[in-house]
Design an enzyme around this catalytic site. Structure first.
Site, PDB file in Angstrom:
ATOM      1  N   HIS A   8       0.828  -1.216   0.000  1.00 53.54           N
ATOM      2  CA  HIS A   8       0.000   0.000   0.000  1.00 53.54           C
ATOM      3  C   HIS A   8       0.861   1.264   0.000  1.00 53.54           C
ATOM      4  O   HIS A   8       2.045   1.243   0.346  1.00 53.54           O
ATOM      5  CB  HIS A   8      -0.919   0.009   1.222  1.00 53.54           C
ATOM      6  N   GLU A  84      -2.165  -7.190   7.309  1.00 50.55           N
ATOM      7  CA  GLU A  84      -0.828  -7.067   7.870  1.00 50.55           C
ATOM      8  C   GLU A  84      -0.713  -7.937   9.107  1.00 50.55           C
ATOM      9  O   GLU A  84      -1.723  -8.279   9.742  1.00 50.55           O
ATOM     10  CB  GLU A  84      -0.543  -5.599   8.220  1.00 50.55           C
TER      11      GLU A  84
END
Length: 192
Positions: A8, A84
């Site tokens: 990201h 994550e």
């Protein structure tokens, strides 16, 4: 089949050096610009992409949406296996704060963080299923630095060890036996 693995774009916590983990932090303006730069690059690459899938955390989802809108492709439902790594007590802390609280070897302490093997297992399970379900597609996957680093470690041991940069692009090609890296942790779209 090609899989484009993307970390990201930049967030305020990235800029401050804070560990985000599974905290749901949005992109900042720089992160949005980074996503647009990668999207522009992808328009001019020699291969095309069929869809985007993300982790579902806001920073990954927003990155994926910017890229997908620019390429005119759909964003599929998020997959939680792309989240994550959970970092437990260290989420939201800078390196200095972590070291003050737990010392230089804080990573070796049990502070509620997800284990390497657990992250690797879920990342590999996602990639295996993706390869089975969409073997005739080229897929962009937007995830996170910690997860991607563990995926690369699971696939290639210590061949790739550099830090995964924000908005980096890695391209893997599936052959009959394995996932072959065609591009690794490339940031040229941010350097031009």
């Amino acid at each position: 089949m090609l899989v484009g693995l993307i970390r990201h774009g930049l967030t305020d916590w990235n800029a401050l050096g804070k560990i985000q983990g599974q905290s749901d932090i949005p992109l900042n303006e720089e992160g949005r610009k980074q996503a647009a730069l990668l999207a522009e690059r992808l328009k001019h690459e020699p291969y095309s992409w069929d869809f985007v899938i993300t982790s579902g955390l806001l920073r990954a989802q927003e990155t994926g949406e910017i890229i997908a809108a620019s390429l005119g492709i759909p964003v599929y439902d998020p997959d939680s296996r792309l989240m994550e790594r959970a970092f437990g007590q260290v989420e939201g802390l800078t390196a200095a704060e972590r070291e003050t609280l737990w010392g230089l070897d804080w990573k070796l302490k049990d502070l509620g963080q997800e284990k390497d093997q657990e992250v690797q297992e879920r990342a590999l399970a996602f990639l295996t299923e993706l390869g089975e379900r969409y073997s005739d597609k080229n897929v962009l996957v937007v995830s996170h630095g910690g997860l991607l680093a563990q995926l690369y470690r699971a696939l290639y041991q210590d061949k790739f060890t550099e830090r995964i940069g924000n908005l980096s692009l890695t391209i893997l090609e599936k052959d009959e036996q394995a996932w072959e890296p065609r591009l690794y942790n490339c940031l040229k779209h941010l350097q031009e």
